[in-house]
Design an enzyme around this catalytic site. Sequence first.
Site, PDB file in Angstrom:
ATOM      1  N   SER A  14       1.013  -1.047  -0.053  1.00  0.00           N
ATOM      2  CA  SER A  14      -0.050  -0.352   0.175  1.00  0.00           C
ATOM      3  C   SER A  14       0.734   0.970   0.096  1.00  0.00           C
ATOM      4  O   SER A  14       2.274   1.268   0.356  1.00  0.00           O
ATOM      5  CB  SER A  14      -0.973   0.133   1.443  1.00  0.00           C
ATOM      6  N   TYR A  31      -1.650  -1.101  10.597  1.00  0.00           N
ATOM      7  CA  TYR A  31      -2.002  -0.878   8.945  1.00  0.00           C
ATOM      8  C   TYR A  31      -0.591  -0.465   8.362  1.00  0.00           C
ATOM      9  O   TYR A  31       0.228  -0.981   7.451  1.00  0.00           O
ATOM     10  CB  TYR A  31      -2.881   0.161   8.180  1.00  0.00           C
TER      11      TYR A  31
END
Length: 271
Positions: A124, A137
Amino acid sequence: MSRVLVTGAASGLGAALVARFVADGHQVLSTDVGPDGSAPYLKLDVRNQADWDAAVAWCENTWGGLDILVNNAGIATGGRIDVETLDEWDRVVDINLMGVVRGCRAFVPLFKRQRSGYIVNTASAAGLVHPPMMSSYNTVKAGVVALSETLSHELHPCGVNVSVVCPSFFRTNLADSIRGADSAMGATARQLIEKSPRSADDIAAVVVAGINKKRHLIIPDQPARVAYWTKRLARPVYDWQMRKVAARAHARAERATQPETQPETPSPDGR
């Protein structure tokens, strides 16, 4: 024509990647945690080593090997460090980071025997730039970036290529996986995902083009590229932007946790 295995293939970016690979004429094995109507399809929970062993056996027995492994399965998570629970940390580490590690460990022996192979790990933009209120995350996606770079060097003598994919927010059902104690941050993440102008198909097209060019770092959208290069080339601007984001997020979270002010009931004499 390549033989491709994609995890997390039932929806979102995984499904878009499968469609793109198939359209380009490749053989694709779709895998995910639940039942699916596509063929060929194999149930694969990235937390389960037995499922990985079965996937390797399927590829060897059915195709005689594998050319491209796409470690794409993952969940969305996030929250303030003092609000998100350790159980939530354990869950996202097990799926988003260790799921990728298990996939690499499962297929690298096969790739070494073949003297060829390609690992594509979905990380990501959060693996490259680290917004506030997303500790878990950011941490696991940065781990995927680090793992991918390490393996790109480690496996190069074996004829194995490695790419890592780092998109920013795009429209997908990933928001459905958000759950946890920090509901205020979860709502913000859902809004960013659902209101993005980019679709999973848009991202998949750029990712496959990057794979075809054997690019190690694939940043498939402009917002992610801008954030990445701002951090690298204009760090004071990057820090200012991140702290501005943090200030707004703290303000929203405080408003969300404050009880609503109820109007006072006037006394019978009007006072």
